[in-house]
Design a protein around this motif. Structure first.
Motif, mmCIF file in Angstrom:
data_model
loop_
_atom_site.group_PDB
_atom_site.id
_atom_site.type_symbol
_atom_site.label_atom_id
_atom_site.label_comp_id
_atom_site.label_asym_id
_atom_site.label_seq_id
_atom_site.Cartn_x
_atom_site.Cartn_y
_atom_site.Cartn_z
ATOM 1 N N GLY A 288 55.716 41.747 23.544
ATOM 2 C CA GLY A 288 54.500 40.953 23.674
ATOM 3 C C GLY A 288 53.770 41.304 24.955
ATOM 4 N N ALA A 289 52.538 40.882 25.049
ATOM 5 C CA ALA A 289 51.718 41.204 26.215
ATOM 6 C C ALA A 289 50.911 39.999 26.668
ATOM 7 C CB ALA A 289 50.770 42.366 25.897
ATOM 8 N N LEU A 290 50.802 39.877 27.979
ATOM 9 C CA LEU A 290 49.914 38.902 28.605
ATOM 10 C C LEU A 290 48.645 39.631 29.010
ATOM 11 C CD1 LEU A 290 49.299 36.169 30.240
ATOM 12 C CD2 LEU A 290 50.283 37.392 32.192
ATOM 13 N N VAL A 291 47.494 39.043 28.709
ATOM 14 C CA VAL A 291 46.222 39.601 29.156
ATOM 15 C C VAL A 291 45.438 38.521 29.884
ATOM 16 C CG1 VAL A 291 43.974 40.502 28.447
ATOM 17 C CG2 VAL A 291 46.052 41.372 27.366
ATOM 18 N N LYS A 292 44.930 38.888 31.064
ATOM 19 C CA LYS A 292 44.039 38.011 31.810
ATOM 20 C C LYS A 292 42.686 38.695 31.922
ATOM 21 C CE LYS A 292 45.199 35.194 34.937
ATOM 22 N NZ LYS A 292 45.602 34.451 36.159
ATOM 23 N N CYS A 293 41.627 37.932 31.669
ATOM 24 C CA CYS A 293 40.295 38.519 31.761
ATOM 25 C C CYS A 293 39.306 37.478 32.255
ATOM 26 C CB CYS A 293 39.841 39.086 30.424
ATOM 27 S SG CYS A 293 39.583 37.861 29.115
ATOM 28 N N ALA A 294 38.202 37.968 32.770
ATOM 29 C CA ALA A 294 37.152 37.081 33.261
ATOM 30 C C ALA A 294 36.489 36.361 32.093
ATOM 31 C CB ALA A 294 36.118 37.891 34.045
ATOM 32 N N LYS A 295 36.043 35.144 32.355
ATOM 33 C CA LYS A 295 35.264 34.431 31.358
ATOM 34 C C LYS A 295 33.933 35.146 31.174
ATOM 35 C CE LYS A 295 37.354 30.133 32.991
ATOM 36 N NZ LYS A 295 37.131 28.852 33.693
ATOM 37 N N PRO A 296 33.314 35.043 30.005
ATOM 38 C CA PRO A 296 32.052 35.753 29.776
ATOM 39 C C PRO A 296 31.003 35.488 30.843
ATOM 40 C CG PRO A 296 32.903 34.904 27.714
ATOM 41 C CD PRO A 296 33.788 34.355 28.795
ATOM 42 N N ASP A 297 30.931 34.263 31.333
ATOM 43 C CA ASP A 297 29.964 33.919 32.380
ATOM 44 C C ASP A 297 30.676 33.608 33.692
ATOM 45 O OD1 ASP A 297 27.745 34.130 30.630
ATOM 46 O OD2 ASP A 297 28.205 32.149 29.807
ATOM 47 N N GLN A 298 31.727 34.361 33.974
ATOM 48 C CA GLN A 298 32.559 34.105 35.149
ATOM 49 C C GLN A 298 31.761 34.158 36.446
ATOM 50 O OE1 GLN A 298 36.274 33.886 35.116
ATOM 51 N NE2 GLN A 298 35.872 33.082 37.143
ATOM 52 N N GLU A 299 31.951 33.137 37.289
ATOM 53 C CA GLU A 299 31.422 33.175 38.649
ATOM 54 C C GLU A 299 32.413 33.986 39.473
ATOM 55 O OE1 GLU A 299 29.950 33.584 41.694
ATOM 56 O OE2 GLU A 299 28.582 32.161 40.721
ATOM 57 N N LYS A 300 32.055 35.237 39.757
ATOM 58 C CA LYS A 300 32.999 36.169 40.373
ATOM 59 C C LYS A 300 33.293 35.854 41.830
ATOM 60 C CE LYS A 300 31.969 39.996 37.268
ATOM 61 N NZ LYS A 300 31.519 41.408 37.151
ATOM 62 N N ARG A 301 32.526 34.955 42.437
ATOM 63 C CA ARG A 301 32.794 34.634 43.842
ATOM 64 C C ARG A 301 33.883 33.578 43.993
ATOM 65 N NH1 ARG A 301 26.687 33.561 45.517
ATOM 66 N NH2 ARG A 301 26.723 32.846 43.351
ATOM 67 N N ALA A 302 34.431 33.121 42.881
ATOM 68 C CA ALA A 302 35.530 32.157 42.924
ATOM 69 C C ALA A 302 36.301 32.231 41.611
ATOM 70 C CB ALA A 302 35.001 30.739 43.146
ATOM 71 N N ASP A 303 37.611 32.068 41.692
ATOM 72 C CA ASP A 303 38.448 31.954 40.503
ATOM 73 C C ASP A 303 38.460 33.205 39.636
ATOM 74 O OD1 ASP A 303 40.273 30.510 38.957
ATOM 75 O OD2 ASP A 303 38.714 29.783 37.599
ATOM 76 N N MET A 304 38.451 34.391 40.242
ATOM 77 C CA MET A 304 38.599 35.605 39.443
ATOM 78 C C MET A 304 40.025 35.693 38.902
ATOM 79 S SD MET A 304 36.542 38.662 41.408
ATOM 80 C CE MET A 304 36.902 39.845 40.099
ATOM 81 N N PRO A 305 40.215 36.278 37.718
ATOM 82 C CA PRO A 305 41.567 36.440 37.182
ATOM 83 C C PRO A 305 42.435 37.195 38.181
ATOM 84 C CG PRO A 305 39.910 37.011 35.544
ATOM 85 C CD PRO A 305 39.182 36.837 36.828
#
Length: 298
Positions: free
Chosen positions: A226-243
């Motif tokens: 199995g695999a875990l994948v982490k990705c940014a939300k489509p409208d991710q605020e990249k200045r906080a809470d990046m994966p």
């Protein structure tokens, strides 16, 4: 092809503050600032910034802060001549609303913040950042201060994903994108080519712990990998809470019986890169940076 931007945007002749929560991210940001010749103000959230125990606090100005009083620090930062602010690290608890202390300026902006909160965590982050910048302080992302933390594209470990792993990566990526669009979480796990677990409010650590307990579930019994994948939300605020992943992610993924971990290249952070990759190699896991512009070529 996604190329992670490795050039720092550290401004010269500026005063930088870091709102520091838990985890290794604020530690790495502060170390990068100090190495770059800055003396940052570190607003350490009490009960969260346990990483401070291993740091030389003489290299920066330490301002301990209860979470419920964070809003009161903005005028102090202005008076201290702060020009740039970084939000880094996790916050495991939200203070009781009756204990939160707000300055008058924030109180006047409260209706906008409440409206933003109704749109989810990402909407609230955007509103908070917009408010801070309206006071003359530019908000930077941790990846802008320490660009070396950005995940590169491609396989980073000795072991590469097999064809079955690629199917799991694709399924987990698609599931993570869906829950991200709903502002629920950033991660998903797939086994046997189908998503089996989604990240909720417990975060990635809780997701992996839950996965470990699901191994004997009827539909998963006998299935490995199995695999875990982490990705940014489509409208991710990249200045906080990046994966973000790190050594603890690898340990938990191994305990959960997974074959590897995938993150979006250039849109995710890898803490303590050398240790993360070394642990993955020791446990026989792959770590791969996925190109979000080639979702069907996992």
């Amino acid at each position: 092809m996604i190329q992670a931007d490795k050039q720092s945007v550290l401004p010269e002749a500026s005063r930088i503050a870091v709102v520091a929560g838990s985890g290794a991210l604020p530690r790495d940001v502060v170390r990068t600032l100090v190495k770059g010749g800055h003396r940052p103000i570190v607003i350490a959230i009490e009960g969260e910034a346990d990483w401070l125990g291993g740091e030389n606090v003489a290299e920066f100005d330490l301002w301990p802060a209860p979470a419920e009083r964070l809003a009161l620090f903005l005028p102090k930062l202005q008076r201290a001549g702060v020009t740039h602010l970084v939000l880094a690290g996790g916050v495991s608890r939200r203070p009781p609303i009756l204990k939160v202390r707000l300055g008058w300026d924030i109180f006047r902006a409260l209706p906008k913040l409440v409206t933003a909160y109704a749109k989810g965590d990402d909407g609230l982050l955007r509103a908070v950042i917009a408010y801070i910048e309206s006071r003359g302080i530019r908000v930077l992302g941790a990846h802008e201060i320490a660009p070396e933390l950005l995940a590169p594209e491609g396989v980073m470990t000795r072991i590469s994903p097999k064809a079955s792993d690629r199917m799991d990566l694709q399924a987990a990526y698609e599931a993570a994108r869906v829950i991200g669009s709903l502002d629920i979480g950033q991660a998903a796990i797939a086994v046997g080519g189908r998503a089996v677990a989604l990240e909720g409010i417990e975060g990635t650590a809780g997701l992996l712990e839950r996965m470990q307990g699901m191994r004997n579930h009827g539909r998963l019994a006998g299935k490995t990998g199995g695999a875990l994948v982490k990705c940014a939300k489509p409208d991710q605020e990249k200045r906080a809470d990046m994966p973000t992943i790190g050594p603890d992610t690898i340990k938990a993924a191994h305990a959960a019986g997974l074959s590897g971990v995938g993150v979006e290249a250039g849109r995710s952070l890898i803490l303590d890169y050398a240790t993360t990759v070394r642990l993955a190699d020791e446990h026989g896991l792959f770590v791969i940076g996925l190109d979000p512009e080639a979702k069907d070529e996992r």
